[in-house]
Scaffold this active site. Structure first.
Site, PDB file in Angstrom:
ATOM      1  N   GLN A  63     -39.192 -21.057  12.434  1.00  0.00           N
ATOM      2  CA  GLN A  63     -38.651 -19.962  11.639  1.00  0.00           C
ATOM      3  C   GLN A  63     -37.373 -20.388  10.928  1.00  0.00           C
ATOM      4  O   GLN A  63     -36.271 -20.229  11.443  1.00  0.00           O
ATOM      5  CB  GLN A  63     -38.390 -18.734  12.522  1.00  0.00           C
ATOM      6  CG  GLN A  63     -38.043 -17.532  11.693  1.00  0.00           C
ATOM      7  CD  GLN A  63     -38.061 -16.252  12.499  1.00  0.00           C
ATOM      8  OE1 GLN A  63     -38.373 -16.217  13.667  1.00  0.00           O
ATOM      9  NE2 GLN A  63     -37.711 -15.176  11.832  1.00  0.00           N
ATOM     10  N   PHE A  64     -37.545 -20.918   9.725  1.00  0.00           N
ATOM     11  CA  PHE A  64     -36.397 -21.398   8.962  1.00  0.00           C
ATOM     12  C   PHE A  64     -35.446 -20.268   8.595  1.00  0.00           C
ATOM     13  O   PHE A  64     -34.277 -20.497   8.316  1.00  0.00           O
ATOM     14  CB  PHE A  64     -36.849 -22.154   7.710  1.00  0.00           C
ATOM     15  CG  PHE A  64     -37.376 -21.290   6.608  1.00  0.00           C
ATOM     16  CD1 PHE A  64     -36.536 -20.875   5.581  1.00  0.00           C
ATOM     17  CD2 PHE A  64     -38.703 -20.893   6.577  1.00  0.00           C
ATOM     18  CE1 PHE A  64     -37.010 -20.077   4.554  1.00  0.00           C
ATOM     19  CE2 PHE A  64     -39.186 -20.098   5.565  1.00  0.00           C
ATOM     20  CZ  PHE A  64     -38.334 -19.684   4.546  1.00  0.00           C
ATOM     21  N   THR A  65     -35.906 -19.025   8.622  1.00  0.00           N
ATOM     22  CA  THR A  65     -35.052 -17.903   8.241  1.00  0.00           C
ATOM     23  C   THR A  65     -33.902 -17.679   9.222  1.00  0.00           C
ATOM     24  O   THR A  65     -32.975 -16.928   8.913  1.00  0.00           O
ATOM     25  CB  THR A  65     -35.863 -16.598   8.092  1.00  0.00           C
ATOM     26  OG1 THR A  65     -36.483 -16.295   9.332  1.00  0.00           O
ATOM     27  CG2 THR A  65     -36.899 -16.736   6.992  1.00  0.00           C
TER      28      THR A  65
END
Length: 153
Positions: free
Chosen positions: A78-80
């Site tokens: 989850q790069f967010t």
């Protein structure tokens, strides 16, 4: 490296209409990787995750680890988690997230190290749009950041 751990019951991740990973009991782990993350960051977080005592014992006290309850992990990239500074404007930037080639390698290493600890790990599909479904048991949510290994004594 950041990890958002959510104690979970009946968790699954789908890409399109296909379930690509599922667990019955353990953690849903959202994994964010940034520039400069290393194998040492992974080792620190894996040790924390498998030994963190947030599962109930027979008296209902959070006194057991993932290893103690023989739980599993549904690991989701989850790069967010590195959405950057949102004080200016209305759109987060993700410049603090590692580039996909680096993030993929470290994410896979993270999952491999969990497996070496005897943990059953299911994953989503790196870089894909995923739907994650689960019941947050408790609810219990813990946020871990590998930067803590450098700042705490």
């Amino acid at each position: 490296m950041k990890v958002v751990l959510q104690r979970a019951h009946k968790a699954s991740v789908s890409v399109g209409e296909n379930i690509v990973g599922k667990i019955d009991y353990g953690y849903v782990a959202m994994i964010g990787i940034t520039h400069g993350d290393t194998e040492e960051d992974i080792e620190y977080l894996v040790n924390k995750i498998v030994n963190l005592r947030v599962f109930e014992d027979e008296t209902g006290k959070m006194n057991l680890s993932l290893k103690d309850v023989e739980g599993s992990i549904l690991s989701i990239s989850q790069f967010t988690l590195y959405g950057g500074d949102t004080r200016k404007g209305r759109r987060p930037n993700f410049m603090q997230a590692a580039k996909p080639d680096i993030a993929t390698r470290l994410y896979e290493s993270f999952n491999d190290k969990l497996r070496l600890e005897g943990i059953h790990v299911e994953t989503g599909a790196f870089g894909e749009m995923m739907d994650v479904s689960f019941t947050n048991k408790g609810p219990v949510t813990i946020i871990l950041d590998s930067i803590d290994r450098k700042t705490k004594k």
